[in-house]
Design a protein around this motif. Structure first.
Motif, mmCIF file in Angstrom:
data_model
loop_
_atom_site.group_PDB
_atom_site.id
_atom_site.type_symbol
_atom_site.label_atom_id
_atom_site.label_comp_id
_atom_site.label_asym_id
_atom_site.label_seq_id
_atom_site.Cartn_x
_atom_site.Cartn_y
_atom_site.Cartn_z
ATOM 1 N N ALA A 1 0.847 -1.193 0.000
ATOM 2 C CA ALA A 1 0.000 0.000 0.000
ATOM 3 C C ALA A 1 0.881 1.240 0.000
ATOM 4 N N THR A 2 0.351 2.321 -0.530
ATOM 5 C CA THR A 2 1.082 3.579 -0.519
ATOM 6 C C THR A 2 0.705 4.346 0.743
ATOM 7 N N PRO A 3 1.667 4.728 1.534
ATOM 8 C CA PRO A 3 1.352 5.460 2.767
ATOM 9 C C PRO A 3 0.954 6.899 2.484
ATOM 10 N N SER A 4 0.189 7.452 3.407
ATOM 11 C CA SER A 4 -0.136 8.874 3.304
ATOM 12 C C SER A 4 1.119 9.674 3.643
ATOM 13 N N ARG A 5 1.155 10.926 3.169
ATOM 14 C CA ARG A 5 2.258 11.830 3.474
ATOM 15 C C ARG A 5 1.681 13.169 3.883
ATOM 16 N N GLY A 6 2.115 13.682 5.033
ATOM 17 C CA GLY A 6 1.694 15.013 5.455
ATOM 18 C C GLY A 6 0.226 15.096 5.845
ATOM 19 N N VAL A 7 -0.345 13.997 6.307
ATOM 20 C CA VAL A 7 -1.764 13.968 6.670
ATOM 21 C C VAL A 7 -1.924 13.864 8.182
ATOM 22 N N ASP A 8 -2.803 14.695 8.701
ATOM 23 C CA ASP A 8 -3.170 14.633 10.113
ATOM 24 C C ASP A 8 -4.689 14.524 10.178
ATOM 25 N N ALA A 9 -5.186 13.566 10.933
ATOM 26 C CA ALA A 9 -6.637 13.385 11.060
ATOM 27 C C ALA A 9 -7.003 13.305 12.530
ATOM 28 N N ARG A 10 -8.096 13.975 12.859
ATOM 29 C CA ARG A 10 -8.593 13.867 14.240
ATOM 30 C C ARG A 10 -10.097 13.648 14.194
ATOM 31 N N ILE A 11 -10.549 12.803 15.088
ATOM 32 C CA ILE A 11 -11.974 12.487 15.160
ATOM 33 C C ILE A 11 -12.703 13.628 15.859
ATOM 34 N N THR B 1 -17.020 11.371 12.129
ATOM 35 C CA THR B 1 -16.686 12.650 11.510
ATOM 36 C C THR B 1 -15.248 12.976 11.874
ATOM 37 N N LYS B 2 -14.450 13.273 10.850
ATOM 38 C CA LYS B 2 -13.042 13.618 11.063
ATOM 39 C C LYS B 2 -12.709 14.954 10.430
ATOM 40 N N GLU B 3 -11.751 15.633 11.026
ATOM 41 C CA GLU B 3 -11.106 16.766 10.382
ATOM 42 C C GLU B 3 -9.778 16.244 9.853
ATOM 43 N N ILE B 4 -9.588 16.349 8.551
ATOM 44 C CA ILE B 4 -8.376 15.849 7.915
ATOM 45 C C ILE B 4 -7.620 17.030 7.331
ATOM 46 N N THR B 5 -6.342 17.122 7.668
ATOM 47 C CA THR B 5 -5.478 18.185 7.151
ATOM 48 C C THR B 5 -4.368 17.541 6.333
ATOM 49 N N ILE B 6 -4.185 18.038 5.119
ATOM 50 C CA ILE B 6 -3.118 17.560 4.240
ATOM 51 C C ILE B 6 -2.172 18.727 3.992
ATOM 52 N N ALA B 7 -0.927 18.562 4.391
ATOM 53 C CA ALA B 7 0.082 19.606 4.219
ATOM 54 C C ALA B 7 0.387 19.810 2.732
ATOM 55 N N PRO B 8 0.900 20.984 2.357
ATOM 56 C CA PRO B 8 1.325 21.184 0.966
ATOM 57 C C PRO B 8 2.290 20.070 0.542
ATOM 58 N N GLY B 9 2.045 19.508 -0.627
ATOM 59 C CA GLY B 9 2.861 18.402 -1.119
ATOM 60 C C GLY B 9 2.454 17.044 -0.574
ATOM 61 N N GLY B 10 1.471 17.004 0.325
ATOM 62 C CA GLY B 10 1.049 15.757 0.939
ATOM 63 C C GLY B 10 -0.023 15.035 0.144
ATOM 64 N N SER B 11 -0.289 13.796 0.547
ATOM 65 C CA SER B 11 -1.339 13.013 -0.101
ATOM 66 C C SER B 11 -1.910 11.986 0.871
ATOM 67 N N THR B 12 -3.108 11.534 0.559
ATOM 68 C CA THR B 12 -3.775 10.535 1.394
ATOM 69 C C THR B 12 -3.212 9.138 1.186
ATOM 70 N N GLY B 13 -2.466 8.930 0.109
ATOM 71 C CA GLY B 13 -2.089 7.577 -0.288
ATOM 72 C C GLY B 13 -3.291 6.942 -0.982
ATOM 73 N N TRP B 14 -3.043 5.930 -1.773
ATOM 74 C CA TRP B 14 -4.120 5.257 -2.504
ATOM 75 C C TRP B 14 -4.950 4.431 -1.538
ATOM 76 N N HIS B 15 -6.277 4.508 -1.699
ATOM 77 C CA HIS B 15 -7.176 3.790 -0.800
ATOM 78 C C HIS B 15 -8.570 3.719 -1.416
ATOM 79 N N TRP B 16 -9.469 3.001 -0.740
ATOM 80 C CA TRP B 16 -10.880 2.950 -1.119
ATOM 81 C C TRP B 16 -11.694 2.872 0.167
#
Length: 144
Positions: free
Chosen positions: A27-37, A50-65
């Protein structure tokens, strides 16, 4: 217990080698992602998270479904959303709603190509106990 795990791992490696099978792609890991419930409840056999998800500049969630339904809104920044065929299926700016289809045939990735963090509020509706997302390998796209 640790010895049993080591034996099981050795047997698995030997079995794959003996069959000549290739190991599944990682799997591809996320980069620069912070999530809080923000909130979480189980009602009538469904989890509502319900989550607040923050992705830093240049970051990604990684591939997922997602096994369940997903609804979100972009609070700030710009999210670029990619399908497994490497096409960009949407660019979402602050205030935009976003939904994602369910199931393993809907692998995708969210990326922050901008200069400010992307902040999203996301609601996951799943069968009780199911994960909100399942990691997937990069389907062959030149970006992660």
């Amino acid at each position: 217990m640790t010895d049993l795990r080591a034996v099981a791992a050795a047997v698995s490696v030997a079995a794959v080698a003996a069959l000549g099978a290739a190991a599944p792609a990682a799997a591809t890991p996320s980069r620069g992602v912070d999530a809080r419930i923000l909130s979480q409840a189980t009602v009538n056999g469904h989890d509502y998270i319900t989550k607040e998800i923050t992705i830093a500049p240049g970051g990604s969630t990684g591939w997922h479904w997602h096994p369940g339904r997903v609804y979100g809104v972009i609070r700030s920044g710009t999210l670029t959303h990619d399908f497994a065929d490497c096409s960009v299926d949407g660019v979402y700016s602050a205030g935009a709603p976003i939904t994602e289809d369910s199931g393993p045939d809907h692998v995708h990735e969210g990326r922050n190509l901008g200069s400010e963090p992307v902040v999203m509020w996301v609601l996951y509706i799943d069968d009780a106990g199911a994960p909100p997302a399942v990691d997937a390998p990069n389907p062959g796209c030149p970006f992660e």
